[in-house]
Write a protein that holds these residues in place. Structure first.
Motif, PDB file in Angstrom:
ATOM      1  N   CYS A  22      30.737  35.680  44.133  1.00  0.00           N
ATOM      2  CA  CYS A  22      31.254  36.832  43.158  1.00  0.00           C
ATOM      3  C   CYS A  22      32.473  37.607  43.495  1.00  0.00           C
ATOM      4  CB  CYS A  22      29.968  37.692  43.009  1.00  0.00           C
ATOM      5  SG  CYS A  22      28.475  37.144  42.780  1.00  0.00           S
ATOM      6  N   MET A  23      32.760  37.489  44.746  1.00  0.00           N
ATOM      7  CA  MET A  23      34.132  37.905  44.995  1.00  0.00           C
ATOM      8  C   MET A  23      35.158  37.262  44.289  1.00  0.00           C
ATOM      9  SD  MET A  23      35.518  40.458  46.597  1.00  0.00           S
ATOM     10  CE  MET A  23      34.557  41.266  47.990  1.00  0.00           C
ATOM     11  N   HIS A  25      34.763  35.877  41.602  1.00  0.00           N
ATOM     12  CA  HIS A  25      34.668  36.488  40.216  1.00  0.00           C
ATOM     13  C   HIS A  25      35.688  37.717  40.004  1.00  0.00           C
ATOM     14  CE1 HIS A  25      32.706  36.869  36.268  1.00  0.00           C
ATOM     15  NE2 HIS A  25      32.957  38.233  36.518  1.00  0.00           N
ATOM     16  N   ALA A  26      35.462  38.621  41.144  1.00  0.00           N
ATOM     17  CA  ALA A  26      36.213  39.860  41.105  1.00  0.00           C
ATOM     18  C   ALA A  26      37.672  39.534  41.323  1.00  0.00           C
ATOM     19  CB  ALA A  26      35.813  40.622  42.009  1.00  0.00           C
ATOM     20  N   THR A  29      39.014  38.226  37.912  1.00  0.00           N
ATOM     21  CA  THR A  29      39.096  39.272  36.830  1.00  0.00           C
ATOM     22  C   THR A  29      40.358  39.984  37.126  1.00  0.00           C
ATOM     23  OG1 THR A  29      36.534  39.701  37.232  1.00  0.00           O
ATOM     24  CG2 THR A  29      37.875  41.086  36.099  1.00  0.00           C
ATOM     25  N   LEU A  30      40.739  40.330  38.379  1.00  0.00           N
ATOM     26  CA  LEU A  30      41.799  41.030  38.645  1.00  0.00           C
ATOM     27  C   LEU A  30      43.163  40.424  38.171  1.00  0.00           C
ATOM     28  CD1 LEU A  30      43.203  43.602  40.016  1.00  0.00           C
ATOM     29  CD2 LEU A  30      43.319  42.180  42.004  1.00  0.00           C
ATOM     30  N   THR A  78      41.430  38.399  50.583  1.00  0.00           N
ATOM     31  CA  THR A  78      41.162  39.337  49.282  1.00  0.00           C
ATOM     32  C   THR A  78      41.696  40.699  49.724  1.00  0.00           C
ATOM     33  OG1 THR A  78      38.897  38.146  49.211  1.00  0.00           O
ATOM     34  CG2 THR A  78      39.455  40.104  47.892  1.00  0.00           C
ATOM     35  N   ASN A  79      41.517  41.044  51.059  1.00  0.00           N
ATOM     36  CA  ASN A  79      42.089  42.405  51.406  1.00  0.00           C
ATOM     37  C   ASN A  79      43.512  42.568  51.272  1.00  0.00           C
ATOM     38  OD1 ASN A  79      40.430  44.341  52.538  1.00  0.00           O
ATOM     39  ND2 ASN A  79      40.979  43.913  54.398  1.00  0.00           N
ATOM     40  N   MET A  82      44.282  42.920  47.725  1.00  0.00           N
ATOM     41  CA  MET A  82      44.234  44.102  47.197  1.00  0.00           C
ATOM     42  C   MET A  82      44.928  45.112  47.615  1.00  0.00           C
ATOM     43  SD  MET A  82      41.390  44.418  45.199  1.00  0.00           S
ATOM     44  CE  MET A  82      39.913  43.381  44.615  1.00  0.00           C
ATOM     45  N   SER A  83      45.258  45.078  48.743  1.00  0.00           N
ATOM     46  CA  SER A  83      46.543  46.102  49.365  1.00  0.00           C
ATOM     47  C   SER A  83      47.734  45.652  48.712  1.00  0.00           C
ATOM     48  CB  SER A  83      46.492  45.748  50.946  1.00  0.00           C
ATOM     49  OG  SER A  83      45.308  45.614  51.440  1.00  0.00           O
ATOM     50  N   HIS A  85      48.070  44.762  45.845  1.00  0.00           N
ATOM     51  CA  HIS A  85      48.431  45.361  44.503  1.00  0.00           C
ATOM     52  C   HIS A  85      48.478  46.832  44.643  1.00  0.00           C
ATOM     53  CE1 HIS A  85      47.703  45.793  40.602  1.00  0.00           C
ATOM     54  NE2 HIS A  85      46.776  46.096  40.418  1.00  0.00           N
ATOM     55  N   LEU A  86      47.863  47.459  45.499  1.00  0.00           N
ATOM     56  CA  LEU A  86      47.830  49.030  45.624  1.00  0.00           C
ATOM     57  C   LEU A  86      49.283  49.390  46.226  1.00  0.00           C
ATOM     58  CD1 LEU A  86      44.369  50.201  47.134  1.00  0.00           C
ATOM     59  CD2 LEU A  86      45.618  50.234  44.715  1.00  0.00           C
ATOM     60  N   ASN A  87      49.854  48.772  46.747  1.00  0.00           N
ATOM     61  CA  ASN A  87      51.336  49.088  47.072  1.00  0.00           C
ATOM     62  C   ASN A  87      52.346  48.552  46.136  1.00  0.00           C
ATOM     63  OD1 ASN A  87      51.990  46.495  48.060  1.00  0.00           O
ATOM     64  ND2 ASN A  87      51.877  47.127  50.212  1.00  0.00           N
TER      65      ASN A  87
ATOM     66  N   ALA B 361      37.985  45.336  38.873  1.00  0.00           N
ATOM     67  CA  ALA B 361      37.960  43.815  39.456  1.00  0.00           C
ATOM     68  C   ALA B 361      36.478  43.789  40.092  1.00  0.00           C
ATOM     69  CB  ALA B 361      39.009  43.578  40.089  1.00  0.00           C
ATOM     70  N   GLN B 414      35.857  45.736  50.551  1.00  0.00           N
ATOM     71  CA  GLN B 414      36.967  45.952  49.584  1.00  0.00           C
ATOM     72  C   GLN B 414      37.061  47.166  48.978  1.00  0.00           C
ATOM     73  OE1 GLN B 414      39.148  43.753  49.358  1.00  0.00           O
ATOM     74  NE2 GLN B 414      38.138  42.327  51.033  1.00  0.00           N
TER      75      GLN B 414
END
Lengths: 102, 462
Positions: A22-23, A25-26, A29-30, A78-79, A82-83, A85-87, B361, B414
């Motif tokens: 499922c991660m 999947h996340a 999605t992103l 994954t971390n 995400m990071s 993306h945020l920065n 997401a 996350q």
């Protein structure tokens, strides 16, 4: 391992995933939201999935999926995605790899 | 207190205690005192009590709490109260005769069983028929012997003698009312003393329990931390993990509040940028600390973290994946933080958009997880035939479901990572002073939410 690297070069964004994860999947999605169309390889549907999974594990991925390659280069985890993306660095990276325009 | 019924005091007459004879009860505190006596006193020695009268009641006041023997003269329910405190001692209430203040007719030094009920059983002392029986009314006269002075220390070994019936029928009417009134007073006094005593005992035991619980908590917390940081231990320390986290969170919050107050003071007093920067950095790294603690606790008890039980109700209601929603926070800040430069505004908006996308997401991932779990549990036959058939299938299903649940921790991580990154990016985009104001705004927002919870919980309900 070879197969993994080969596949990883094939497209700007390559994601190794599993249908049950499922991660994954996340993450997928992103990327879709960002307008990317990544190449997705479902390890549990691939006959050589096991082997690839081992290769990924040997690269230090735990769990083995999702594993994202952008422009042929592995993105840590994954971390990290995400990071990044945020920065704000994910999108430039994607652009640089030709995964998105605009 | 069956004792009451059982004691038949044979000795005296049977003036039957029907209906409440006034009786004297002298609780010899412990039947043990009476060493050999049989436990049921049947006829025991009745010594005279007479003097046991009233004074006893009064005198007892203080001593009652200490002394094991108490003599009560009362009719009615006092007896019950008494008997309660006499643990199974066999003390039979002795009908009080007249109570004459101050004489303690206890014969010291003798172990006697005191109580004897002059007449058979008393079921209820309820309505005192004081009038009727005062069997011992007179005895008092006889007994006045020693012990007057005591204040009653009827010390365990003293026995009280019940007067014998002979005197019984003495004066009734005259002092009837007075006697009754006095007796009632005494009874009330006694009851309240007993209540007080019981209450104090309860407090004591609660206090003891409290210290024990505190110690356990301390130990659990330490254990909880220990266990969770060692990661893979298969201890079912989930209880401790949750508890440990709750405690740590409470402490974290206190420290956070303190830092914020410091920050507020610094901002209001127009402190220098350097000073502000120090405090701001402190607040941000303190946030890092809670994210670290959450990570540890998630390994121990992911459901507790997801449930948000460690937050107040209102916070919990608006919670997303175990904490605040970054995009919401940023939306709130944009309004509070003007003026922002063009670049900053763009930066913040981008940050908000990115976190929104990441949140979406993750939310979708969570939904996929839920669906997948549902499918796993629903596969195979449900209903009457149940899993009676295939145990292997059932076990397989469960194993799969367990695996899926294991990914929850990843999602929580996350989500926390998103929150942490949001704070850090925000700090990077804004100037020190703006960051300070942002942190204050964030704190104030959540603190209002917490206050709202308290108000809500305390609201008058019809």
């Amino acid at each position: 391992m070879d197969r993994v690297s080969r596949l990883a070069q094939q497209k700007a964004v390559v994601i190794f995933s599993k249908t049950t994860c499922c991660m994954c999947h996340a993450i997928k999605t992103l990327f879709y939201e960002l307008g990317v169309s990544p190449a997705i390889h479902e390890l549990d549907e691939d006959p050589r999935g096991r082997e690839m999974e081992r290769a990924l594990l040997s690269l230090g991925f735990s769990p083995s999926v999702p594993a994202v390659f952008i422009g042929g280069r592995l993105v840590d985890s994954t971390n990290t995605i995400m990071s990044l993306h945020l920065n704000g660095s994910l999108v430039p990276m994607l652009k640089a790899a030709g995964a998105i325009w605009l | 207190m069956g004792s009451k019924a059982e004691r038949r005091i044979g000795t005296e007459d049977d003036k039957d205690a029907v209906g409440g004879m006034p009786s004297f009860v002298s609780p010899l505190s412990v039947s043990t005192q009476f060493g050999t006596e049989e436990n049921h006193f049947n006829s025991s020695q009745v010594s005279d009590f007479a003097a046991l009268e009233q004074s006893i009641g009064f005198g007892i006041e203080d001593s009652i709490d200490h002394s094991t023997n108490t003599v009560i003269t009362s009719n009615k329910s006092v007896e019950q109260a008494f008997n309660k405190s006499l643990d199974s001692s066999n003390i039979t209430p002795i009908s009080p005769t007249r109570v004459r203040p101050q004489k303690l007719p206890t014969e010291r030094g003798q172990r006697q069983n005191l109580v004897s009920l002059p007449s058979g059983q008393f079921e209820n002392w309820g309505e005192s028929k004081m009038a009727d029986a005062s069997p011992m009314t007179d005895t008092s006269t006889d007994v006045d012997t020693d012990e007057k002075n005591q204040r009653f220390d009827i010390v365990p070994s003293t026995g009280m003698a019940a007067s014998d019936s002979s005197d019984r029928s003495k004066d009734k009417t005259g002092d009837q009312k007075t006697l009754r009134r006095l007796a009632q007073n005494r009874e009330a006094a006694r009851k309240s003393r007993l209540r007080k005593k019981a209450y104090v005992q309860q407090l004591e035991s609660s206090r003891l329990k409290l210290t024990q619980l505190e110690q356990e908590l301390q130990r659990a917390r330490q254990q909880g931390i220990f266990i969770s940081s060692s990661g893979d231990q298969a201890h079912s320390m989930s209880g401790n993990g949750a508890l440990a986290f709750d405690i740590e969170y409470a402490r974290w919050l206190e420290e956070h509040n303190r830092q914020i107050n410091e920050l507020r003071a610094a901002v209001n007093s127009h402190a220098s940028d350097n000073e502000l920067r120090g405090i701001v950095d402190g607040v941000i790294s303190h946030y890092d600390e809670i994210f670290r603690l959450k990570g540890i606790a998630a390994k121990a008890d992911v459901f507790h973290m997801l449930s948000g039980m460690w937050k107040t109700p209102a916070e919990r209601c608006f919670m997303w994946l175990g904490g605040f929603r970054s995009s919401e926070l940023l939306k709130l800040l944009v309004n509070q933080l003007e003026p922002l430069t063009e670049q900053q505004l763009v930066g913040i908006c981008n940050l908000q958009q990115s976190s929104q996308q990441a949140e979406d997401a993750l939310s979708q991932g969570m939904e996929a997880l839920q669906q997948s779990l549902a499918e796993t549990l629903a596969s195979g036959s449900l209903g009457p035939s149940g899993s009676s058939g295939n145990v292997a299938n059932y076990m397989g299903q469960m194993a799969m479901a367990m695996g899926k649940l294991g990914t929850l921790e990843g999602f929580l991580r996350q989500a926390d990572n998103l929150r942490q990154q949001t704070l850090q990016q925000m700090h990077r985009i804004l100037t020190t002073r703006q960051s300070a104001r942002a942190l204050l705004a964030i704190h104030d927002y959540f603190s209002r939410l917490r206050a709202l919870s308290s108000l809500w919980l305390a609201r008058p309900k019809e």
